[in-house]
Design an enzyme around this catalytic site. Structure first.
Site, short mmCIF file in Angstrom:
data_model
loop_
_atom_site.label_atom_id
_atom_site.label_comp_id
_atom_site.label_asym_id
_atom_site.label_seq_id
_atom_site.Cartn_x
_atom_site.Cartn_y
_atom_site.Cartn_z
N ASP A 208 71.48 60.45 98.81
CA ASP A 208 70.13 60.65 98.29
C ASP A 208 69.36 59.36 98.42
O ASP A 208 69.89 58.34 98.90
CB ASP A 208 70.18 61.12 96.82
CG ASP A 208 69.06 62.09 96.48
OD1 ASP A 208 67.91 61.84 96.93
OD2 ASP A 208 69.31 63.09 95.79
N GLY A 234 69.88 56.73 101.31
CA GLY A 234 69.23 56.89 102.60
C GLY A 234 68.21 58.01 102.57
O GLY A 234 68.06 58.70 101.56
N ASP A 235 67.51 58.17 103.66
CA ASP A 235 66.50 59.21 103.84
C ASP A 235 67.02 60.15 104.92
O ASP A 235 67.22 59.73 106.07
CB ASP A 235 65.17 58.59 104.25
CG ASP A 235 64.05 59.61 104.41
OD1 ASP A 235 64.35 60.81 104.60
OD2 ASP A 235 62.87 59.22 104.36
N PHE A 236 67.25 61.42 104.58
CA PHE A 236 67.89 62.29 105.56
C PHE A 236 66.99 62.64 106.74
O PHE A 236 67.45 63.22 107.72
CB PHE A 236 68.49 63.56 104.94
CG PHE A 236 67.62 64.32 103.96
CD1 PHE A 236 66.32 64.69 104.26
CD2 PHE A 236 68.14 64.71 102.74
CE1 PHE A 236 65.56 65.41 103.38
CE2 PHE A 236 67.39 65.44 101.84
CZ PHE A 236 66.08 65.80 102.16
N HIS A 254 64.65 74.56 100.61
CA HIS A 254 63.41 75.22 100.19
C HIS A 254 62.30 74.23 99.86
O HIS A 254 61.16 74.63 99.64
CB HIS A 254 63.67 76.19 99.03
CG HIS A 254 63.93 75.53 97.70
ND1 HIS A 254 63.87 76.24 96.52
CD2 HIS A 254 64.24 74.26 97.35
CE1 HIS A 254 64.13 75.44 95.51
NE2 HIS A 254 64.36 74.24 95.98
#
Length: 346
Positions: A208, A234-236, A254
């Site tokens: 996350d 991290g940033d996915f 969603h």
């Protein structure tokens, strides 16, 4: 004269309650949120009090406070005794008393501060297709949400509230063939902790945003986690996902548009080892008459998130197949709970 050719079935006789019920729902929401914010249920926990006594303790004034308490009794959140005292209902004692394991106060705060203001712009969102949450207009609503400590805590509590019902269903999956998992967007690790606790052979991790690592560490310490679950910041969307046997996307897809969902599932296929799987759960809309819970969740995503919304189970299967997975739905689709879908990698 009534139309005898097409009489209205008795069960479908129009009622003004069908209109007034949703209208007064807004008032009922304000009653609940006001009571929760005041700490009323925590104040009454394990005891009872008269309207006058409770008003004094909460700083309210009679006679309006008396009507307020009676309204809470009408909603089933307080019990009004014949001796004039009030006490918590079993539901309030279980879910609305701070410190209880199933306390949902964080979710109520998230609704009051984040979701409800965005719902004010529902009409605009329907006409324009754009979210009514200012942070979402800038791209990622979570970046600003996590800048405020109180908002972060209430949001993380709310996420734990929403994913707790999935713990049993996730635990019933056969994990014997897997050695590791990563909960993508797993926040402070509620799901990951319980999965690792139930399956000691698993090496678990949460992936996350980096600013959640402190909340993760604190929550894991409170749960007595012995290091079985680690945190990866991290940033996915900015880089690859961590390599693992299983990746979990719970209440993640969603939040984003279709293109972003496809991107995440392609990244998941790259990160998952051969023979592994991706697990997805969301309140998916699966037919022309889905549960109200699913459609309300869809509209919440419309007004609050960056292009998010609920989606049909068939679409989820199609995206998984496109990414290279073999999808299957676990459990019934048309329930008030989240739908659980597994995509297996050959």
């Amino acid at each position: 004269m009534s139309d005898q050719k097409n009489p209205v079935p008795e069960s479908e006789e129009p009622s003004i309650g069908q209109v007034m019920g949703p209208l007064t729902g807004f008032w009922q929401t304000k009653i609940l949120l006001t009571a929760a914010e005041s700490g009323l249920f925590t104040e009454l926990s394990g005891s009872s009090a008269t309207a006058e006594e409770l008003s004094t303790r909460l700083g309210y004034r009679m006679p309006g406070a008396g009507d307020f308490f009676l309204a809470l009794a009408g909603l089933g959140l307080l019990h009004a005794s014949e001796d004039g005292t009030f006490r918590n209902s079993p539901a309030a004692e279980r879910y609305l008393v701070r410190g209880r394991p199933e306390f949902i106060g964080g979710y109520l705060q998230f609704c009051e501060r984040e979701l409800n203001p965005a719902w004010e712009g529902l009409g605009t969102a329907l006409r324009t297709g754009t979210p009514q949450n200012p942070a979402a207009l800038e791209g990622n609503p979570y970046e600003t949400l996590y800048q405020d400590r109180e908002s972060t805590e209430s949001f993380l509590e709310s996420m734990d509230t929403l994913n707790t019902p999935l713990l049993r269903r996730l635990g019933e999956i056969d994990w014997s063939g897997y050695g590791s998992f990563v909960d993508v967007g797993g926040a402070r690790g509620n799901v990951a902790h319980h999965l690792a606790l139930r399956n000691p052979h698993l090496k678990g991790a949460v992936f996350d945003l980096p600013q959640l690592e402190g909340a993760f560490t604190t929550h894991m310490a409170g749960l007595g986690n012995d290091g079985a679950v680690s945190f990866h910041g991290g940033d996915f969307f900015a880089g690859p996902l961590p390599e693992s046997d299983v990746l979990i996307f719970g209440h993640v897809l969603h939040n984003w548009g279709v293109d972003e969902r496809r991107t995440l599932l392609r990244k998941a296929h790259d990160a998952i080892r051969p023979g592994g799987a991706v697990i997805i759960y969301d309140p998916m809309v699966s037919n022309s008459a889905p549960p109200l819970y699913a459609t309300l969740a869809a509209l919440s995503m419309l007004v609050w998130s960056a292009g998010g919304g609920e989606y049909p189970v068939s679409d989820c299967h199609a995206w998984l197949e496109e990414a290279g997975f073999h999808p299957e739905t676990v459990g019934p689709e048309d329930t008030p709970d989240d739908v659980l879908v597994i995509g297996r990698k050959s």
